[in-house]
Design a protein around this motif. Structure first.
Motif, short mmCIF file in Angstrom:
data_model
loop_
_atom_site.label_atom_id
_atom_site.label_comp_id
_atom_site.label_asym_id
_atom_site.label_seq_id
_atom_site.Cartn_x
_atom_site.Cartn_y
_atom_site.Cartn_z
N TRP A 1 -17.34 -26.07 -63.73
CA TRP A 1 -17.60 -25.22 -62.57
C TRP A 1 -18.15 -26.05 -61.39
O TRP A 1 -17.77 -25.85 -60.25
N ARG A 2 -19.04 -26.99 -61.66
CA ARG A 2 -19.69 -27.75 -60.60
C ARG A 2 -18.82 -28.89 -60.06
O ARG A 2 -19.01 -29.33 -58.94
N VAL A 3 -17.87 -29.38 -60.86
CA VAL A 3 -17.11 -30.57 -60.46
C VAL A 3 -15.62 -30.28 -60.23
O VAL A 3 -15.05 -30.75 -59.25
N VAL A 4 -15.01 -29.52 -61.09
CA VAL A 4 -13.55 -29.32 -61.02
C VAL A 4 -13.16 -28.31 -59.94
O VAL A 4 -12.14 -28.48 -59.28
N PHE A 5 -13.96 -27.27 -59.74
CA PHE A 5 -13.62 -26.25 -58.76
C PHE A 5 -13.74 -26.82 -57.35
O PHE A 5 -14.66 -27.56 -57.03
N LYS A 6 -12.79 -26.45 -56.51
CA LYS A 6 -12.77 -26.85 -55.10
C LYS A 6 -12.98 -25.59 -54.25
O LYS A 6 -12.69 -24.48 -54.69
N TYR A 7 -13.43 -25.80 -53.03
CA TYR A 7 -13.75 -24.67 -52.16
C TYR A 7 -13.07 -24.84 -50.81
O TYR A 7 -13.08 -25.92 -50.24
N THR A 8 -12.48 -23.75 -50.33
CA THR A 8 -11.84 -23.72 -49.02
C THR A 8 -12.63 -22.75 -48.15
O THR A 8 -12.88 -21.62 -48.56
N TYR A 9 -13.01 -23.21 -46.97
CA TYR A 9 -13.79 -22.40 -46.04
C TYR A 9 -12.89 -21.98 -44.88
O TYR A 9 -12.29 -22.83 -44.23
N ILE A 10 -12.81 -20.68 -44.65
CA ILE A 10 -11.97 -20.14 -43.59
C ILE A 10 -12.86 -19.36 -42.63
O ILE A 10 -13.60 -18.47 -43.04
N ARG B 1 -12.94 -16.93 -39.46
CA ARG B 1 -12.20 -16.00 -38.62
C ARG B 1 -13.18 -15.40 -37.62
O ARG B 1 -14.38 -15.61 -37.73
N GLU B 2 -12.68 -14.66 -36.69
CA GLU B 2 -13.54 -13.99 -35.73
C GLU B 2 -14.40 -12.96 -36.46
O GLU B 2 -13.88 -11.98 -37.00
N GLY B 3 -15.69 -13.22 -36.55
CA GLY B 3 -16.62 -12.28 -37.18
C GLY B 3 -16.67 -12.34 -38.70
O GLY B 3 -17.32 -11.50 -39.32
N GLU B 4 -16.01 -13.33 -39.32
CA GLU B 4 -16.00 -13.40 -40.78
C GLU B 4 -15.83 -14.84 -41.25
O GLU B 4 -15.09 -15.61 -40.66
N MET B 5 -16.53 -15.16 -42.32
CA MET B 5 -16.35 -16.44 -43.00
C MET B 5 -15.92 -16.13 -44.43
O MET B 5 -16.57 -15.33 -45.10
N SER C 1 -12.54 -15.13 -54.10
CA SER C 1 -12.85 -15.13 -52.68
C SER C 1 -14.21 -14.47 -52.45
O SER C 1 -14.57 -13.51 -53.12
N PHE C 2 -14.95 -15.03 -51.51
CA PHE C 2 -16.25 -14.47 -51.12
C PHE C 2 -16.27 -14.42 -49.60
O PHE C 2 -15.99 -15.42 -48.94
N LYS C 3 -16.58 -13.24 -49.04
CA LYS C 3 -16.57 -13.08 -47.59
C LYS C 3 -17.97 -12.74 -47.09
O LYS C 3 -18.71 -12.00 -47.73
N VAL C 4 -18.28 -13.30 -45.94
CA VAL C 4 -19.54 -13.01 -45.27
C VAL C 4 -19.22 -12.44 -43.89
O VAL C 4 -18.47 -13.04 -43.12
N ARG D 1 -16.59 -30.49 -38.23
CA ARG D 1 -15.65 -29.70 -37.42
C ARG D 1 -15.83 -28.21 -37.68
O ARG D 1 -15.85 -27.40 -36.75
N PHE D 2 -15.99 -27.84 -38.96
CA PHE D 2 -16.21 -26.44 -39.31
C PHE D 2 -17.51 -25.94 -38.68
O PHE D 2 -17.57 -24.84 -38.14
#
Length: 153
Positions: free
Chosen positions: A45-54, A56-60, A72-75, A136-137
């Motif tokens: 879980w700590r090493v193999v999983f990768k994360y993509t951050y997106i 959007r207007e008003g949402e991450m 998926s996890f949305k804020v 950049r993000f």
């Protein structure tokens, strides 16, 4: 990266120890083997999983993916209290953040970031999502919410 190899080395030693103990004594330790399986799963879980951050207007949105699993996890960024370019545990220890959500890979070389938002009934409880993103993000996030940025450099 050294931590991931060190963790894998410790897990390997524990597996060898349990195997040696079983072969010499004939005693099978369900607790020992159970912990070994748990440690392997935690390492994956700590090493193999990768994360993509997106952003959007008003949402991450944070998408975690690895070993055939994707979540998926949305804020909602309108509920953001603050965010920072560097997560410093001692700085945030005394805040009223109820729980932290970890969404990053341990082998990601980027800095740990923190976004604090409200959740629950009446949006009175604070939660924090810890993530590792590029500069950049963070620049794009600052464009959306310049007034909520805490610079901890």
């Amino acid at each position: 990266m050294q931590i991931s190899y060190g963790g894998l080395a410790v897990i390997t030693i524990l597996w060898i120890y349990e195997g040696y103990r079983y072969s010499n004594t004939g005693y099978f330790s369900p607790l020992g083997w159970g912990f070994n399986v748990l440690f392997v799963l935690m390492w994956i879980w700590r090493v193999v999983f990768k994360y993509t951050y997106i952003l959007r207007e008003g949402e991450m949105e944070i998408i975690s993916h690895g070993v055939g699993i994707s979540r998926s996890f949305k804020v909602d960024l309108t509920k953001t209290e603050s965010y920072t370019n560097k997560y410093i545990k001692s700085f945030f220890r005394k805040t009223k953040i109820r729980h932290y959500i970890h969404r990053y890979s341990s082998v990601d070389p980027n800095e740990q970031r923190l976004l604090v938002f409200t959740e629950g009934k009446d949006d009175k409880k604070l939660a924090g999502v810890i993530f590792k993103s590029s500069e950049r993000f963070m620049r794009e996030l600052r464009k959306q919410m310049p007034d909520k940025f805490l610079n901890l450099d």
